[in-house]
Design a protein around this motif. Structure first.
Motif, PDB file in Angstrom:
ATOM      1  N   ILE A 143       0.845  -1.196   0.000  1.00 21.48           N
ATOM      2  CA  ILE A 143       0.000   0.000   0.000  1.00 21.48           C
ATOM      3  C   ILE A 143       0.881   1.246   0.000  1.00 21.48           C
ATOM      4  O   ILE A 143       1.851   1.332   0.749  1.00 21.48           O
ATOM      5  CB  ILE A 143      -0.922   0.027   1.244  1.00 21.48           C
ATOM      6  N   ILE A 144       0.534   2.212  -0.870  1.00 16.62           N
ATOM      7  CA  ILE A 144       1.179   3.527  -0.844  1.00 16.62           C
ATOM      8  C   ILE A 144       0.096   4.556  -0.529  1.00 16.62           C
ATOM      9  O   ILE A 144      -0.837   4.770  -1.323  1.00 16.62           O
ATOM     10  CB  ILE A 144       1.869   3.867  -2.169  1.00 16.62           C
ATOM     11  N   ASN A 145       0.192   5.185   0.626  1.00 25.08           N
ATOM     12  CA  ASN A 145      -0.789   6.160   1.074  1.00 25.08           C
ATOM     13  C   ASN A 145      -0.487   7.547   0.519  1.00 25.08           C
ATOM     14  O   ASN A 145       0.663   7.883   0.239  1.00 25.08           O
ATOM     15  CB  ASN A 145      -0.782   6.232   2.607  1.00 25.08           C
ATOM     16  N   ASN A 146      -1.544   8.351   0.376  1.00 22.03           N
ATOM     17  CA  ASN A 146      -1.363   9.758   0.022  1.00 22.03           C
ATOM     18  C   ASN A 146      -0.671  10.510   1.156  1.00 22.03           C
ATOM     19  O   ASN A 146      -0.860  10.204   2.338  1.00 22.03           O
ATOM     20  CB  ASN A 146      -2.712  10.427  -0.243  1.00 22.03           C
ATOM     21  N   ARG A 147       0.104  11.530   0.778  1.00 22.11           N
ATOM     22  CA  ARG A 147       0.582  12.461   1.783  1.00 22.11           C
ATOM     23  C   ARG A 147      -0.616  13.212   2.367  1.00 22.11           C
ATOM     24  O   ARG A 147      -1.628  13.429   1.687  1.00 22.11           O
ATOM     25  CB  ARG A 147       1.569  13.450   1.161  1.00 22.11           C
ATOM     26  N   GLU A 148      -0.500  13.649   3.614  1.00 19.95           N
ATOM     27  CA  GLU A 148      -1.625  14.302   4.283  1.00 19.95           C
ATOM     28  C   GLU A 148      -2.062  15.584   3.573  1.00 19.95           C
ATOM     29  O   GLU A 148      -3.238  15.963   3.621  1.00 19.95           O
ATOM     30  CB  GLU A 148      -1.268  14.608   5.738  1.00 19.95           C
ATOM     31  N   ILE A 149      -1.126  16.250   2.889  1.00 25.93           N
ATOM     32  CA  ILE A 149      -1.477  17.522   2.241  1.00 25.93           C
ATOM     33  C   ILE A 149      -2.211  17.317   0.915  1.00 25.93           C
ATOM     34  O   ILE A 149      -2.719  18.275   0.341  1.00 25.93           O
ATOM     35  CB  ILE A 149      -0.221  18.377   1.995  1.00 25.93           C
ATOM     36  N   ILE A 150      -2.273  16.073   0.426  1.00 25.81           N
ATOM     37  CA  ILE A 150      -2.955  15.780  -0.833  1.00 25.81           C
ATOM     38  C   ILE A 150      -4.290  15.100  -0.531  1.00 25.81           C
ATOM     39  O   ILE A 150      -4.315  14.000   0.026  1.00 25.81           O
ATOM     40  CB  ILE A 150      -2.109  14.869  -1.743  1.00 25.81           C
ATOM     41  N   PRO A 151      -5.416  15.742  -0.871  1.00 20.28           N
ATOM     42  CA  PRO A 151      -6.707  15.139  -0.550  1.00 20.28           C
ATOM     43  C   PRO A 151      -7.000  13.925  -1.429  1.00 20.28           C
ATOM     44  O   PRO A 151      -6.582  13.862  -2.589  1.00 20.28           O
ATOM     45  CB  PRO A 151      -7.697  16.278  -0.833  1.00 20.28           C
ATOM     46  N   ILE A 152      -7.714  12.972  -0.863  1.00 16.08           N
ATOM     47  CA  ILE A 152      -8.201  11.853  -1.662  1.00 16.08           C
ATOM     48  C   ILE A 152      -9.585  12.222  -2.200  1.00 16.08           C
ATOM     49  O   ILE A 152     -10.302  13.016  -1.587  1.00 16.08           O
ATOM     50  CB  ILE A 152      -8.254  10.548  -0.843  1.00 16.08           C
ATOM     51  N   PRO A 153      -9.987  11.668  -3.352  1.00 11.85           N
ATOM     52  CA  PRO A 153     -11.237  12.101  -3.996  1.00 11.85           C
ATOM     53  C   PRO A 153     -12.484  11.415  -3.449  1.00 11.85           C
ATOM     54  O   PRO A 153     -13.437  11.159  -4.181  1.00 11.85           O
ATOM     55  CB  PRO A 153     -10.992  11.733  -5.466  1.00 11.85           C
ATOM     56  N   PHE A 154     -12.484  11.099  -2.179  1.00  9.98           N
ATOM     57  CA  PHE A 154     -13.665  10.539  -1.511  1.00  9.98           C
ATOM     58  C   PHE A 154     -13.466  10.715  -0.017  1.00  9.98           C
ATOM     59  O   PHE A 154     -12.351  11.007   0.458  1.00  9.98           O
ATOM     60  CB  PHE A 154     -13.860   9.063  -1.870  1.00  9.98           C
ATOM     61  N   SER A 155     -14.545  10.583   0.724  1.00 10.90           N
ATOM     62  CA  SER A 155     -14.448  10.728   2.182  1.00 10.90           C
ATOM     63  C   SER A 155     -13.533   9.650   2.755  1.00 10.90           C
ATOM     64  O   SER A 155     -13.470   8.538   2.240  1.00 10.90           O
ATOM     65  CB  SER A 155     -15.841  10.613   2.817  1.00 10.90           C
ATOM     66  N   GLN A 156     -12.832  10.016   3.819  1.00  8.73           N
ATOM     67  CA  GLN A 156     -11.915   9.064   4.431  1.00  8.73           C
ATOM     68  C   GLN A 156     -12.678   7.810   4.874  1.00  8.73           C
ATOM     69  O   GLN A 156     -13.630   7.899   5.650  1.00  8.73           O
ATOM     70  CB  GLN A 156     -11.226   9.697   5.642  1.00  8.73           C
ATOM     71  N   PRO A 157     -12.306   6.639   4.377  1.00  8.74           N
ATOM     72  CA  PRO A 157     -13.015   5.410   4.773  1.00  8.74           C
ATOM     73  C   PRO A 157     -12.835   5.131   6.269  1.00  8.74           C
ATOM     74  O   PRO A 157     -11.887   5.608   6.913  1.00  8.74           O
ATOM     75  CB  PRO A 157     -12.356   4.324   3.920  1.00  8.74           C
TER      76      PRO A 157
END
Length: 536
Positions: A143-157
């Protein structure tokens, strides 16, 4: 660039050599020891490959731009290489453990892989790449997670759930490899595993008593991110969860346009992320199913993986029939509907702040075109071999990347044909000589009698088109030049809609003789120094 399908199929290789320093970046470190253990996932004791004594292996968890360090010890009785499919190897392709980039790790020795997941996010897995070892295990999630400063395109699961699905044989990889090398078929798998476990006993005739099965614990009303990987050897699987929709959000490091599916085909080597909301009334538990796709279901009844989705407020165990598989197996277009529907989310940020659609691949001039034709396996020098453009690749004594580094002459030849030449098949060390910063078009023309998965190690490509028939220049007008998905593994269908590894024929759906399929891939030859395209 080199094109290879395990021990029997060919190779395409693009080679440029540079070095990269990432000492200042954060890192994660892992110690992996691969060894044999005895397990009974289908009720039959057998030798499997474990990582640190675990089957499947532990999760590699990193974040964008981290350096990943994995010290791999080989406690097997044969050579070993570890590969990380879908992870982009930028200027460090020799860290991807496949034939052509690195020397194998001998038994009782170790090698430390050290690479950066630069500008990457998403769901991947790892596995041993030599000698059909993946058929015995050695795989795990990456798994490679997004950096905190980059939003993901859906609500945090509310949570992450990993599902490693794949066909399984009760014979180990050495026995399977011996059968293949002698020209025999692998035959039908003995079952499908989910997270290394056999099926829930949904049917007392088909599933013996005493098999350990996977149970996924969830809470009502919550939404989970399911990272699903087909880690099998040869079989496309249809994935579904009884009573629940699958919202597709990501595949192999790229966010997708979000759409719901009731079931989803996942081909060998592919990875997907789905959001699943626990919105049912929990009168009982629910089935999670992975079943063989595009096969004669009456013959493949045992090739089904079944796990249990358990709500914390469930009122009873799951029972009754499994959720139905797709009934479109005799419709050739159905096989193409789903992959055509997978589009890139062009407005979402990926690993960087700029939207994924900001790279306008459709406006770039194509500099080179390669038509790569797959044919049914043939006998060359007494062994069954698969070919691309009538060449079956022979792994050189010196891996191609090391030959480049040490300027070894004659290790390979830069004469791979850019189109089929209709000549007698042969074994050779031919590789494609691509141009640095060129924008390449690859047409995979499948004239084989089986379905194939093609994977590009160390890089990704845009899947801009697929259709039945023979590719011609006028097909360019139908390309998706805006939101084609970028990925590293893609299926290639054909007139026999079935899954196979290296010459294995099974009963399938026969289409007209001219119903071959072509698939168009576009990618830039950039700083990534070496790409290996593998066919499963």
């Amino acid at each position: 660039m080199a094109l290879s399908r395990f021990s029997l199929l060919p190779l395409i290789h693009i080679a440029l050599f540079t070095t990269l320093c990432f000492a200042a970046d954060p890192s994660v470190s892992y110690e992996f020891r691969l060894s044999y253990i005895t397990a009974s996932p289908l009720g039959v004791p057998q030798q499997v490959i474990a990582v640190n004594g675990e089957f499947p292996g532990p999760i590699i968890n990193a974040t964008t731009n981290y350096v990943v360090i994995v010290n791999v010890w080989n406690d097997l009785d044969e050579n070993l290489l570890m590969t990380w499919p879908g992870i982009q190897m930028r200027r460090d392709s020799w860290q991807d453990g496949v034939r052509g980039t690195n020397c194998p790790i001998p038994p009782k020795e170790n090698f430390t892989y050290n690479f950066q997941v630069k500008d990457q996010i998403g769901s991947f897995f790892y596995f041993p790449s030599l000698n059909l070892q993946r058929a015995s295990g050695g795989f795990g999630s990456f798994i490679i997670n997004n950096r905190e400063i980059i939003p993901i395109p859906f609500s945090q699961p509310d949570g992450d759930i990993i599902l490693l699905i794949g066909d399984w044989y009760t014979q180990n990889h050495t026995a399977l490899r011996t059968a293949l090398d002698s020209g025999k078929d692998l035959g039908m798998p003995d079952g499908v595993l989910i997270n290394g476990k056999g099926p829930y006993r949904y049917n007392t005739t088909l599933v013996p008593d005493g098999i350990e099965y996977e149970t996924i614990q969830v809470d009502p009303g919550k939404t989970y991110r399911l990272r699903v990987h087909n880690v099998g050897t040869s079989t496309s699987l249809n994935f579904r969860i009884q009573g629940h929709n699958l919202l597709l959000v990501e595949t192999e490091g790229y966010y997708t346009s979000q759409q719901n599916y009731t079931n989803f085909d996942i081909h060998v080597g592919q990875s997907y992320s789905f959001l699943v909301t626990m919105d049912q009334n929990a009168t009982s538990d629910y089935y999670i199913v992975a079943s063989a796709r595009f096969v004669n279901e009456s013959l493949w009844q045992r090739v089904i993986g079944v796990a249990v989705l358990h709500y914390s407020n469930s009122k009873g165990p799951v029972s009754g029939p499994l959720p139905e598989a797709p009934s479109d197996v005799y419709n050739q277009w159905a096989a193409m509907t789903q992959p055509r529907s997978i589009k890139q989310n062009t407005t979402a940020s990926g690993a960087r702040p700029n939207p994924q659609g900001s790279f306008h691949y459709g406006q770039i001039n194509i500099t080179e075109t390669y038509v790569l034709r797959s044919l049914p396996p043939v006998t060359i020098d007494g062994k069954q071999r698969a070919t691309v453009n009538d060449i079956s690749f022979v792994n050189p004594d010196t891996p191609i990347r090391l030959a480049d580094l040490h300027k070894v002459k004659g290790a390979y030849k830069l004469d791979f044909p850019n189109m089929p030449l209709n000549r007698p098949p042969k074994m050779d060390i031919s590789v494609i000589n691509a141009t640095y910063k060129g924008f390449i078009q690859v047409i995979l023309q499948n004239n084989d009698t089986k379905m194939l998965s093609f994977h590009m190690d160390g890089y990704s490509f845009f899947v801009v088109g697929m259709d039945w028939g023979v590719w011609t220049e006028d097909k360019k007008s139908s390309y998706n030049n805006w939101d084609a998905i970028s990925r590293s593994t893609v299926e290639e269908l054909n007139s026999l809609l079935c899954n196979i590894h290296s010459g294995w024929k099974i009963s399938g759906v026969f289409l007209p003789a001219d119903s071959t399929l072509f698939l168009i891939l576009h990618f830039r030859v950039t700083e990534a120094p070496s790409y290996i395209l593998n066919g499963d």
